[in-house]
Design an enzyme around this catalytic site. Structure first.
Site, PDB file in Angstrom:
ATOM      1  N   ILE A 176      15.031  16.732  34.978  1.00 39.15           N
ATOM      2  CA  ILE A 176      14.283  15.631  35.594  1.00 39.15           C
ATOM      3  C   ILE A 176      14.696  15.461  37.052  1.00 39.15           C
TER       4      ILE A 176
ATOM      5  N   GLY B 126      20.218  12.292  31.828  1.00 38.83           N
ATOM      6  CA  GLY B 126      20.113  12.597  30.412  1.00 38.83           C
ATOM      7  C   GLY B 126      19.381  11.531  29.609  1.00 38.83           C
TER       8      GLY B 126
ATOM      9  N   LYS C  67       3.986  13.803  35.083  1.00 39.40           N
ATOM     10  CA  LYS C  67       4.873  14.613  35.933  1.00 39.40           C
ATOM     11  C   LYS C  67       4.122  15.812  36.495  1.00 39.40           C
TER      12      LYS C  67
ATOM     13  N   GLY D  58       5.644  14.660  18.504  1.00 46.92           N
ATOM     14  CA  GLY D  58       5.980  15.103  17.157  1.00 46.92           C
ATOM     15  C   GLY D  58       5.258  14.307  16.083  1.00 46.92           C
TER      16      GLY D  58
ATOM     17  N   GLU E 211       2.990   3.175  15.490  1.00 45.62           N
ATOM     18  CA  GLU E 211       3.253   3.405  16.921  1.00 45.62           C
ATOM     19  C   GLU E 211       2.918   2.113  17.645  1.00 45.62           C
TER      20      GLU E 211
ATOM     21  N   GLN F 227       0.835  -1.193   0.000  1.00 41.62           N
ATOM     22  CA  GLN F 227       0.000   0.000   0.000  1.00 41.62           C
ATOM     23  C   GLN F 227       0.875   1.250   0.000  1.00 41.62           C
TER      24      GLN F 227
ATOM     25  N   THR G 270       6.263   9.747  25.048  1.00 40.01           N
ATOM     26  CA  THR G 270       6.846  10.077  26.353  1.00 40.01           C
ATOM     27  C   THR G 270       6.012  11.112  27.102  1.00 40.01           C
TER      28      THR G 270
ATOM     29  N   GLU H 170      13.042  18.197  39.114  1.00 46.62           N
ATOM     30  CA  GLU H 170      11.589  18.023  39.200  1.00 46.62           C
ATOM     31  C   GLU H 170      11.205  16.847  40.099  1.00 46.62           C
TER      32      GLU H 170
ATOM     33  N   ASP I  82      12.725  14.647  19.729  1.00 51.34           N
ATOM     34  CA  ASP I  82      13.870  14.211  20.543  1.00 51.34           C
ATOM     35  C   ASP I  82      14.892  13.403  19.753  1.00 51.34           C
TER      36      ASP I  82
ATOM     37  N   LEU J  11      11.872  19.050  23.981  1.00 47.02           N
ATOM     38  CA  LEU J  11      10.654  19.579  24.612  1.00 47.02           C
ATOM     39  C   LEU J  11       9.463  19.267  23.715  1.00 47.02           C
TER      40      LEU J  11
ATOM     41  N   HIS K 271      -1.827  44.888  39.445  1.00 52.60           N
ATOM     42  CA  HIS K 271      -1.551  44.814  40.887  1.00 52.60           C
ATOM     43  C   HIS K 271      -2.727  44.215  41.646  1.00 52.60           C
TER      44      HIS K 271
HETATM   45  P1  FAD Z   1       8.144  10.718  21.996  1.00 55.19           P
HETATM   46  O1  FAD Z   1       7.042  11.490  22.597  1.00 55.19           O
HETATM   47  O2  FAD Z   1       9.036   9.992  22.913  1.00 55.19           O
HETATM   48  O3  FAD Z   1       7.507   9.688  20.965  1.00 55.19           O
HETATM   49  C1  FAD Z   1       8.282   8.737  20.290  1.00 55.19           C
HETATM   50  C2  FAD Z   1       7.394   7.548  19.963  1.00 55.19           C
HETATM   51  O4  FAD Z   1       8.045   6.744  18.975  1.00 55.19           O
HETATM   52  C3  FAD Z   1       7.136   6.634  21.161  1.00 55.19           C
HETATM   53  O5  FAD Z   1       5.753   6.556  21.427  1.00 55.19           O
HETATM   54  C4  FAD Z   1       7.721   5.286  20.733  1.00 55.19           C
HETATM   55  O6  FAD Z   1       6.927   4.178  21.171  1.00 55.19           O
HETATM   56  C5  FAD Z   1       7.693   5.401  19.213  1.00 55.19           C
HETATM   57  N1  FAD Z   1       8.681   4.557  18.527  1.00 55.19           N
HETATM   58  C6  FAD Z   1       9.950   4.276  18.911  1.00 55.19           C
HETATM   59  N2  FAD Z   1      10.533   3.468  17.989  1.00 55.19           N
HETATM   60  C7  FAD Z   1       9.629   3.247  17.012  1.00 55.19           C
HETATM   61  C8  FAD Z   1       9.639   2.522  15.786  1.00 55.19           C
HETATM   62  N3  FAD Z   1      10.709   1.843  15.375  1.00 55.19           N
HETATM   63  N4  FAD Z   1       8.513   2.533  15.022  1.00 55.19           N
HETATM   64  C9  FAD Z   1       7.411   3.228  15.410  1.00 55.19           C
HETATM   65  N5  FAD Z   1       7.354   3.938  16.549  1.00 55.19           N
HETATM   66  C10 FAD Z   1       8.448   3.945  17.341  1.00 55.19           C
HETATM   67  N6  FAD Z   1       8.758  18.419  27.719  1.00 55.19           N
HETATM   68  C11 FAD Z   1       8.074  19.567  27.928  1.00 55.19           C
HETATM   69  O7  FAD Z   1       7.927  20.363  27.003  1.00 55.19           O
HETATM   70  N7  FAD Z   1       7.530  19.862  29.147  1.00 55.19           N
HETATM   71  C12 FAD Z   1       7.651  19.032  30.200  1.00 55.19           C
HETATM   72  O8  FAD Z   1       7.142  19.326  31.281  1.00 55.19           O
HETATM   73  C13 FAD Z   1       8.359  17.822  30.026  1.00 55.19           C
HETATM   74  N8  FAD Z   1       8.481  16.947  31.036  1.00 55.19           N
HETATM   75  C14 FAD Z   1       9.143  15.765  30.834  1.00 55.19           C
HETATM   76  C15 FAD Z   1       9.263  14.884  31.909  1.00 55.19           C
HETATM   77  C16 FAD Z   1       9.931  13.701  31.741  1.00 55.19           C
HETATM   78  C17 FAD Z   1      10.068  12.749  32.920  1.00 55.19           C
HETATM   79  C18 FAD Z   1      10.480  13.358  30.474  1.00 55.19           C
HETATM   80  C19 FAD Z   1      11.183  12.053  30.278  1.00 55.19           C
HETATM   81  C20 FAD Z   1      10.358  14.224  29.399  1.00 55.19           C
HETATM   82  C21 FAD Z   1       9.698  15.442  29.567  1.00 55.19           C
HETATM   83  N9  FAD Z   1       9.562  16.354  28.538  1.00 55.19           N
HETATM   84  C22 FAD Z   1       8.906  17.542  28.737  1.00 55.19           C
HETATM   85  C23 FAD Z   1      10.143  16.080  27.201  1.00 55.19           C
HETATM   86  C24 FAD Z   1       9.068  15.574  26.229  1.00 55.19           C
HETATM   87  O9  FAD Z   1       8.381  14.488  26.812  1.00 55.19           O
HETATM   88  C25 FAD Z   1       9.710  15.153  24.917  1.00 55.19           C
HETATM   89  O10 FAD Z   1      10.493  16.212  24.423  1.00 55.19           O
HETATM   90  C26 FAD Z   1       8.670  14.783  23.866  1.00 55.19           C
HETATM   91  O11 FAD Z   1       7.862  13.729  24.297  1.00 55.19           O
HETATM   92  C27 FAD Z   1       9.362  14.395  22.543  1.00 55.19           C
HETATM   93  O12 FAD Z   1       8.404  14.019  21.590  1.00 55.19           O
HETATM   94  P2  FAD Z   1       8.817  13.042  20.396  1.00 55.19           P
HETATM   95  O13 FAD Z   1       7.617  12.957  19.509  1.00 55.19           O
HETATM   96  O14 FAD Z   1      10.090  13.455  19.808  1.00 55.19           O
HETATM   97  O15 FAD Z   1       9.090  11.633  21.090  1.00 55.19           O
HETATM   98  P1  NDP Z   2      19.447  17.014  31.435  1.00 57.10           P
HETATM   99  O1  NDP Z   2      20.336  17.089  30.260  1.00 57.10           O
HETATM  100  O2  NDP Z   2      18.581  18.163  31.753  1.00 57.10           O
HETATM  101  O3  NDP Z   2      20.331  16.741  32.732  1.00 57.10           O
HETATM  102  C1  NDP Z   2      21.174  15.631  32.826  1.00 57.10           C
HETATM  103  C2  NDP Z   2      21.925  15.727  34.136  1.00 57.10           C
HETATM  104  O4  NDP Z   2      22.601  14.512  34.384  1.00 57.10           O
HETATM  105  C3  NDP Z   2      22.980  16.836  34.164  1.00 57.10           C
HETATM  106  O5  NDP Z   2      22.976  17.428  35.444  1.00 57.10           O
HETATM  107  C4  NDP Z   2      24.277  16.062  33.917  1.00 57.10           C
HETATM  108  O6  NDP Z   2      25.384  16.684  34.483  1.00 57.10           O
HETATM  109  C5  NDP Z   2      23.967  14.791  34.657  1.00 57.10           C
HETATM  110  N1  NDP Z   2      24.746  13.646  34.225  1.00 57.10           N
HETATM  111  C6  NDP Z   2      24.942  13.193  32.970  1.00 57.10           C
HETATM  112  N2  NDP Z   2      25.671  12.066  32.980  1.00 57.10           N
HETATM  113  C7  NDP Z   2      25.959  11.810  34.288  1.00 57.10           C
HETATM  114  C8  NDP Z   2      26.703  10.794  34.952  1.00 57.10           C
HETATM  115  N3  NDP Z   2      27.298   9.837  34.280  1.00 57.10           N
HETATM  116  N4  NDP Z   2      26.795  10.854  36.290  1.00 57.10           N
HETATM  117  C9  NDP Z   2      26.200  11.834  36.999  1.00 57.10           C
HETATM  118  N5  NDP Z   2      25.479  12.825  36.418  1.00 57.10           N
HETATM  119  C10 NDP Z   2      25.376  12.806  35.080  1.00 57.10           C
HETATM  120  O7  NDP Z   2      18.631  15.658  31.242  1.00 57.10           O
HETATM  121  P2  NDP Z   2      17.350  15.086  31.962  1.00 57.10           P
HETATM  122  O8  NDP Z   2      17.527  13.611  31.946  1.00 57.10           O
HETATM  123  O9  NDP Z   2      17.103  15.770  33.254  1.00 57.10           O
HETATM  124  O10 NDP Z   2      16.188  15.493  30.946  1.00 57.10           O
HETATM  125  C11 NDP Z   2      16.290  15.197  29.552  1.00 57.10           C
HETATM  126  C12 NDP Z   2      15.625  16.265  28.752  1.00 57.10           C
HETATM  127  O11 NDP Z   2      14.206  16.143  28.851  1.00 57.10           O
HETATM  128  C13 NDP Z   2      15.894  17.689  29.232  1.00 57.10           C
HETATM  129  O12 NDP Z   2      17.107  18.177  28.731  1.00 57.10           O
HETATM  130  C14 NDP Z   2      14.714  18.449  28.710  1.00 57.10           C
HETATM  131  O13 NDP Z   2      14.956  18.841  27.380  1.00 57.10           O
HETATM  132  C15 NDP Z   2      13.600  17.408  28.761  1.00 57.10           C
HETATM  133  N6  NDP Z   2      12.756  17.648  29.922  1.00 57.10           N
HETATM  134  C16 NDP Z   2      12.030  18.806  29.986  1.00 57.10           C
HETATM  135  C17 NDP Z   2      11.271  19.093  31.082  1.00 57.10           C
HETATM  136  C18 NDP Z   2      10.501  20.369  31.122  1.00 57.10           C
HETATM  137  O14 NDP Z   2      10.357  21.019  30.106  1.00 57.10           O
HETATM  138  N7  NDP Z   2       9.978  20.759  32.268  1.00 57.10           N
HETATM  139  C19 NDP Z   2      11.174  18.194  32.203  1.00 57.10           C
HETATM  140  C20 NDP Z   2      11.959  16.989  32.041  1.00 57.10           C
HETATM  141  C21 NDP Z   2      12.711  16.755  30.938  1.00 57.10           C
HETATM  142  P3  NDP Z   2      26.290  17.755  33.683  1.00 57.10           P
HETATM  143  O15 NDP Z   2      25.528  19.036  33.671  1.00 57.10           O
HETATM  144  O16 NDP Z   2      27.526  17.789  34.509  1.00 57.10           O
HETATM  145  O17 NDP Z   2      26.516  17.170  32.317  1.00 57.10           O
END
Ligand code: FAD
Ligand code: NDP
Length: 450
Positions: free
Chosen positions: A180, A264, A51, A16, A35, A4, A42, A183, A305, A312, A439
């Protein structure tokens, strides 16, 4: 379905991928989306949404204490039912899933609940061997949490495991100092855990303004969270009393019930057949894209991502919509401007930021001026709470163009969005000061900074 053809095949139904599907379909494209897991990826299932639900619950704990100080008759130790909270959280997420299912159906997008991989630049193969021919392919497979390679790392979890918790663990260590880590530390502390943050560097959130993150660290400590800087975890080991963390740098070792790594995230690019199709990756395994989300292979784009550009949700969504407007909507120049992306760290209180930190501005401009406001929000003052707010504005050049706005305090998450519009539109310090304040609010402090 074998053989198809679709105008567009999207790998991934997260933030995304879904945005790409809906926008492409609205332009009349025939779309298939692969998916294999839960719709929403995520953000909806193990990120922003659950979260924020936990953050809101933790925020209420503080507000209940403030209510008590204001004279409300509140039990001395209000009890939270985690199962009830998780049930409400899941109901909310179920609602999002249902809405996505409906929208996919209404827009005619074919959802295939399987993983996909590239066979070539025009063919996607599903897990069951079905092949889809695509006019264009979008890779939106997101990212996954990383754990450091150290002995006993398997004893620690990641953010996905946090969302599976059924109660607040008594003693938690969180490794990392980024979004993370900060938070989860605030949420778990608010909901009753004794929290220790193990940060390898000298500061939290190294990409944020240092003055703001210093205040954030002070807030965390004042709340009762232990923050250990320059503290490198060397190993984890199961012992009788819990998980033993061996620490480098003279810090005393410690025992915890739960250890979470927030160190990370890495782009999910394995097993996608990218090598077969010739899609280039960078050294960190992220898909390399140009300003229009094009990969190195014509006809294949990547968003979100998996490209490791500002991980984000709104970034993934905005990039997807602009890409679809360009491919199917007759807007050949549509693309996301990655400058001045606002974001909020959901700490307690939250930290919001858009534009440059003071250090980044000083690296780019000869003349940099900064303005501040430190204050106690009214509810904190009334309720004898100790949490203060710090707002900061960074300006550049003789006309004092605003190049950075940093807000740490109650309401920062809601206040920042409007000021992000102003900053992106090129607002000057003068125009901010000419705007009449509202205010009494915290927001007014943004236009009253001195
Ligand atoms: P995802 O949302 O991860 O989607 C990817 C999808 O691809 C998944 O569903 C997966 O199952 C699917 N997939 C993987 N491999 C395959 C394959 N081979 N075939 C088909 N499908 C597949 N961002 C914010 O803006 N605000 C926040 O407050 C925030 N909080 C966060 C808190 C946490 C704990 C985490 C981990 C992230 C947070 N983020 C936040 C980041 C945000 O979740 C991501 O930036 C966002 O989800 C990315 O979207 P995406 O579409 O790139 O990937
Ligand atoms: P981040 O990149 O924000 O932070 C990773 C942290 O882990 C840094 O402090 C880094 O230290 C540390 N680190 C990396 N490797 C090691 C190691 N080997 N040992 C000890 N510490 C280490 O990643 P997160 O996992 O917190 O989040 C991933 C992404 O998800 C964020 O960057 C953000 O884009 C997104 N996100 C957004 C949120 C929101 O919008 N509110 C909430 C949650 C996630 P160093 O600085 O020294 O490298």
């Amino acid at each position: 379905m074998s053989g198809q053809s679709f105008d567009l095949v999207v790998l991934g139904g997260g933030s995304g991928g879904l945005a790409a599907c809906f926008r492409a379909a609205s332009h009349g494209a025939r779309v298939a989306m692969l998916e294999p897991a839960l719709l929403g990826g995520t953000c909806v299932n193990v990120g922003c949404v659950p979260k924020k639900a936990m953050w809101l619950a933790a925020d209420l704990v503080e507000r209940i204490a403030l209510a008590s100080a204001l004279g409300f008759d509140v039990p001395a130790a209000p009890r939270l039912s985690w199962p009830r909270l998780l049930q409400r959280r899941q109901q909310y997420i179920d609602g999002i899933h249902a809405s996505y299912r409906q929208r996919l159906q209404d827009s005619g997008v074919v959802h295939i609940a399987q993983r996909g991989r590239l066979r070539d630049a025009r063919t996607v193969e599903c897990e069951d061997g079905t092949r889809l021919h695509a006019g264009h392919i979008v890779i939106a497979t997101g990212s996954h949490a990383l754990k450091p390679d150290l002995p006993g790392a398997g004893l620690g979890g990641v953010s996905d495991d946090f969302f599976a918790l059924q109660a607040a663990p008594a003693r938690v260590a969180i490794v990392g100092g980024g979004y993370i880590a900060v938070e989860l530390a605030g949420v778990l502390h608010g909901l009753g855990s004794e929290v220790t943050l193990l940060v390898r560097g000298k500061e939290l959130l190294s990409q944020f303004d240092a003055e703001m993150t210093a205040q954030l660290a002070q807030n965390l400590r004042q709340q009762g969270i232990t923050v250990r800087f320059e503290c490198q975890l060397q190993a984890l080991e199961r012992r009788a009393g819990g998980i033993h963390a061996r620490l480098q740098g003279g810090a005393a070792d410690a025992l915890f019930d739960t250890v979470l790594f927030a160190t990370g995230r890495a782009p999910s690019t394995r097993g996608l057949g990218l090598e077969t199709a010739g899609v280039a990756l960078d050294d960190n395994g992220a898909i390399v894209v140009d300003a229009f989300q094009n990969t190195s292979v014509p006809g294949i784009s990547a968003i979100g991502d998996v490209t490791a550009q500002a991980m984000l949700t709104p970034v993934a969504v905005a990039a997807a919509r602009r890409l679809m407007d360009r491919l199917y909507g007759g807007q050949p120049e549509a693309r996301l401007d990655y400058d001045n992306i606002p974001s909020v760290v959901f700490s307690h209180p939250p930290l919001g930021s858009v534009g440059l930190s003071e250090a980044q501005a000083r690296g780019r401009f000869d003349t940099v001026t900064t303005y501040h406001s430190r204050f106690r929000p009214m509810l904190q003052a009334l309720g004898e709470g100790q949490t203060r707010s710090l707002f900061k504005m960074v300006c550049a050049g003789a006309d004092e163009k605003v190049v950075g706005i940093h807000l740490l305090g109650e309401g920062a998450d809601e206040i920042l969005q409007g000021f992000a519009v102003a900053l992106k539109a090129g607002v000057t310090r003068r125009q901010m000061a000419d705007t009449v304040a509202i205010h009494p609010t915290s927001a007014e402090e943004v236009v009253l900074m001195r």
